[in-house]
Design an enzyme around this catalytic site. Structure first.
Site, PDB file in Angstrom:
ATOM      1  N   LEU A  40      13.317  69.851   9.567  1.00 51.48           N
ATOM      2  CA  LEU A  40      13.845  68.693  10.323  1.00 51.48           C
ATOM      3  C   LEU A  40      12.819  67.579  10.454  1.00 51.48           C
ATOM      4  CD1 LEU A  40      15.948  68.679  13.548  1.00 51.48           C
ATOM      5  CD2 LEU A  40      13.727  67.512  13.583  1.00 51.48           C
ATOM      6  N   ASN A  42      12.193  63.925  12.465  1.00 46.36           N
ATOM      7  CA  ASN A  42      12.723  62.937  13.411  1.00 46.36           C
ATOM      8  C   ASN A  42      11.833  61.702  13.479  1.00 46.36           C
ATOM      9  OD1 ASN A  42      11.531  65.245  15.049  1.00 46.36           O
ATOM     10  ND2 ASN A  42      11.920  63.927  16.795  1.00 46.36           N
ATOM     11  N   ASP A  43      11.311  61.329  14.618  1.00 44.25           N
ATOM     12  CA  ASP A  43      10.758  59.979  14.805  1.00 44.25           C
ATOM     13  C   ASP A  43       9.709  59.535  13.770  1.00 44.25           C
ATOM     14  OD1 ASP A  43      11.996  60.773  17.118  1.00 44.25           O
ATOM     15  OD2 ASP A  43      10.250  60.530  18.404  1.00 44.25           O
ATOM     16  N   SER A 103       5.491  62.556  19.406  1.00 44.40           N
ATOM     17  CA  SER A 103       5.378  61.221  18.811  1.00 44.40           C
ATOM     18  C   SER A 103       4.193  60.411  19.323  1.00 44.40           C
ATOM     19  CB  SER A 103       6.661  60.440  19.061  1.00 44.40           C
ATOM     20  OG  SER A 103       7.646  60.916  18.195  1.00 44.40           O
ATOM     21  N   ARG A 161       5.462  60.711  27.520  1.00 47.23           N
ATOM     22  CA  ARG A 161       5.069  60.895  26.114  1.00 47.23           C
ATOM     23  C   ARG A 161       5.211  59.637  25.256  1.00 47.23           C
ATOM     24  NH1 ARG A 161       9.500  64.441  26.939  1.00 47.23           N
ATOM     25  NH2 ARG A 161      11.500  63.489  26.370  1.00 47.23           N
ATOM     26  N   GLU A 220      12.073  56.909  26.236  1.00 46.32           N
ATOM     27  CA  GLU A 220      11.241  57.457  25.165  1.00 46.32           C
ATOM     28  C   GLU A 220      10.767  56.334  24.241  1.00 46.32           C
ATOM     29  OE1 GLU A 220      12.622  62.013  24.509  1.00 46.32           O
ATOM     30  OE2 GLU A 220      13.802  60.568  23.404  1.00 46.32           O
TER      31      GLU A 220
HETATM   32  C1  FRU Z   1      12.335  61.180  20.455  1.00 43.13           C
HETATM   33  C2  FRU Z   1      11.487  62.359  20.920  1.00 43.13           C
HETATM   34  C3  FRU Z   1      10.166  61.889  21.525  1.00 43.13           C
HETATM   35  C4  FRU Z   1       9.277  63.059  21.302  1.00 43.13           C
HETATM   36  C5  FRU Z   1       9.733  63.563  19.957  1.00 43.13           C
HETATM   37  C6  FRU Z   1       9.652  65.050  19.767  1.00 43.13           C
HETATM   38  O1  FRU Z   1      13.240  61.555  19.462  1.00 43.13           O
HETATM   39  O2  FRU Z   1      12.196  63.158  21.828  1.00 43.13           O
HETATM   40  O3  FRU Z   1      10.253  61.491  22.869  1.00 43.13           O
HETATM   41  O4  FRU Z   1       7.933  62.727  21.301  1.00 43.13           O
HETATM   42  O5  FRU Z   1      11.079  63.164  19.823  1.00 43.13           O
HETATM   43  O6  FRU Z   1       9.934  65.388  18.453  1.00 43.13           O
END
Ligand code: FRU
Length: 484
Positions: A40, A42-43, A103, A161, A220
């Site tokens: 996976l 993500n960010d 992140s 975070r 976030e």
């Molecule tokens: C946003 C988030 C961030 C976090 C990261 C964890 O999608 O939830 O706040 O740092 O993804 O993967």
């Protein structure tokens, strides 16, 4: 590198090897977007121009197509279009990040790259701890972890975070996404002279601040930067209720434009505007490049109820990045333009001039494909409805009477149509980037954008135009080259 780190990195590479064939045999693998090798993504993280190259890191769980203890994967590029996969940058090996190197961002100081990220720690009963950590690299490839530089300040829960760091007036600033103890989303500012010692300045925006009222329980991925002498704060708030056509995704990403006073720690801003109107767009991050462009990537995904139904999961991977976009501020509205370098992917141009359309379901010679760019220009619309159906699976609709643009796609779990909408005074131009399983529709040079994953029948390449009334337009289409 210590033993634990080595072990985790080895395990991640083994996972890549083990599932390589499964992953690459997926017909929904994208052809010109950034994806994970397995697992996976993500960010976007640590987006920076450093020593002549663009670096883009990403949140990565190599071991599952679900969220977990994230690594930082790493790509570099000289042109924002062709990306090289670099060695894993961060693995969650230390006590202060054992449940994920979450992140964060990158800056350059004295020729070194500094990463700031959140060390996520959870105990057996789900209690969290959070540490804002630093790692340093000379070459931009190998990182030395320095551990936590900021502990959780009083007044906040451990949902604290996503540090974004930048330089302003010879000082370093960091903005962190936060939840206050009374469950209000906030963006919290710190400053530093040396990147190691940070002073907590306090929240600059959030729920019940600056006249905003109730605006979510957690913010976030904040990102604060100057554009045209204005201050822009991008943030991804969680907990907004749908309001008219707005806020229908589980979580939002958008921005405030205003003025910031660093001395007084005060940000005076206007209303929140969503950056994207589609289904899959979250946690955007920007950087400034050497040409002075404010560039942005976002995660082309979101943790909603459709997440477990992406068919790519059967091929052991999930999610991708959006295309890189340049941000331009027009008044107090951010326009998003696909970066110019994407034109290098074009081949086999097809064009049709002065099309006059008066009926439904019309296709045009060679206006079809799966990995394509499509431009629709100079529209005259005398009618009630204009729409384009992509591969019988996604549809763009404009209603000139209600001045409303819509994007519809077939839901992943049950194939039912679902829709998102936005107000649009006038439709003049469309620029559509479709890939094997994604679509990004830029309206009127980036005034509005719809970004979504789509999973049409893999053999379907059709594009059909319909009008109720009369429409006149030019079409241009290119096949887009595969990027490795
Ligand atoms: C946003 C988030 C961030 C976090 C990261 C964890 O999608 O939830 O706040 O740092 O993804 O993967």
């Amino acid at each position: 590198m210590n033993e634990r780190e080595k072990l985790l990195i080895d395990q991640a590479y083994k996972e890549v090897e083990q599932y390589r064939n499964t992953v690459v045999s997926d017909p929904y693998r994208l052809t010109y977007h950034i994806m994970p090798d397995v697992g996976l993504l993500n960010d976007p993280n640590g987006f920076i121009r450093f020593k002549g190259e663009y670096h883009l890191f990403y949140q990565w769980n190599p071991f599952q197509t679900a969220h977990g203890a994230k690594f930082w994967g790493h790509y570099t590029s000289t042109d924002l279009v062709h990306w090289n996969h670099e060695p894993i940058a961060l693995a969650p090996s230390e006590w202060y990040e054992k449940n994920g190197c979450y992140s964060g961002s990158a800056v350059e100081k004295d020729g070194n790259m500094f990463l700031f990220y959140t060390g996520n720690v959870k105990d057996g009963s789900g209690n969290r701890e959070t540490y804002q950590c630093m790692a340093i690299s000379k070459d931009g490839v190998n990182f030395e972890k320095k551990g936590p530089v900021i502990m959780l300040p009083p007044g906040y829960t451990a949902h604290f975070r996503d540090p974004k760091v930048w330089k302003e007036h010879d000082k370093w600033y960091m903005i962190v996404g936060a939840q206050s103890e009374n469950k209000e989303g906030k963006a919290v500012l710190f400053c530093s002279d040396n990147l190691s010692h940070w002073e907590h300045l306090g929240p600059i925006a959030g729920t019940n601040m600056n006249g905003l009222g109730e605006f979510g329980y957690m913010w976030e991925c904040p990102d604060l930067f100057a554009l045209n002498e204005k201050a822009v704060l991008i943030v991804s708030p969680q907990g907004l209720e749908p309001q008219g056509d707005m806020y229908h995704n589980l979580f939002q990403s958008g921005y405030f434009v205003g003025e910031i006073d660093y001395e007084k720690v005060h940000f005076k801003h206007g209303a929140f505007t969503e950056l994207d109107r589609g289904f899959d767009f979250y946690a955007p991050q920007t950087t400034l490049d050497e040409k002075g462009r404010r560039l942005m990537f976002a995660w082309m995904g979101i943790t909603d109820d459709q997440e477990p139904y992406h068919p790519t999961i059967q091929h052991r991977w999930i999610h991708a990045m959006t295309l890189p976009r340049e941000l331009v501020l027009n008044g107090s509205k951010l326009y998003q333009k696909p970066v110019q370098e994407l034109q290098n992917l074009r081949r086999n141009e097809v064009s049709h001039e002065c099309i006059e359309l008066t009926k439904r379901d019309v296709s045009f010679e060679k206006i079809e494909g799966q990995s394509i760019e499509l431009k629709v220009n100079t529209m005259k619309l005398e009618g009630e409805m204009f729409d384009i159906l992509f591969r019988d699976n996604a549809r763009f609709v404009y209603d000139p009477v209600r001045q409303r643009a819509s994007f519809e796609r077939k839901r992943f779990n049950d194939n039912m149509w679902e829709a998102r909408h936005c107000q649009l005074d006038k439709l003049e131009k469309l620029q559509v980037f479709m890939d094997t399983s994604s679509i990004e529709i830029f309206i009127n040079d980036g005034e509005e954008v719809f970004t979504s994953r789509i999973y049409p029948n893999v053999n379907n390449s059709s594009i059909r135009f319909s009008v109720k009334g009369k429409a006149a337009f030019n079409l241009q289409k290119w096949d887009l080259r595969n990027t490795p």
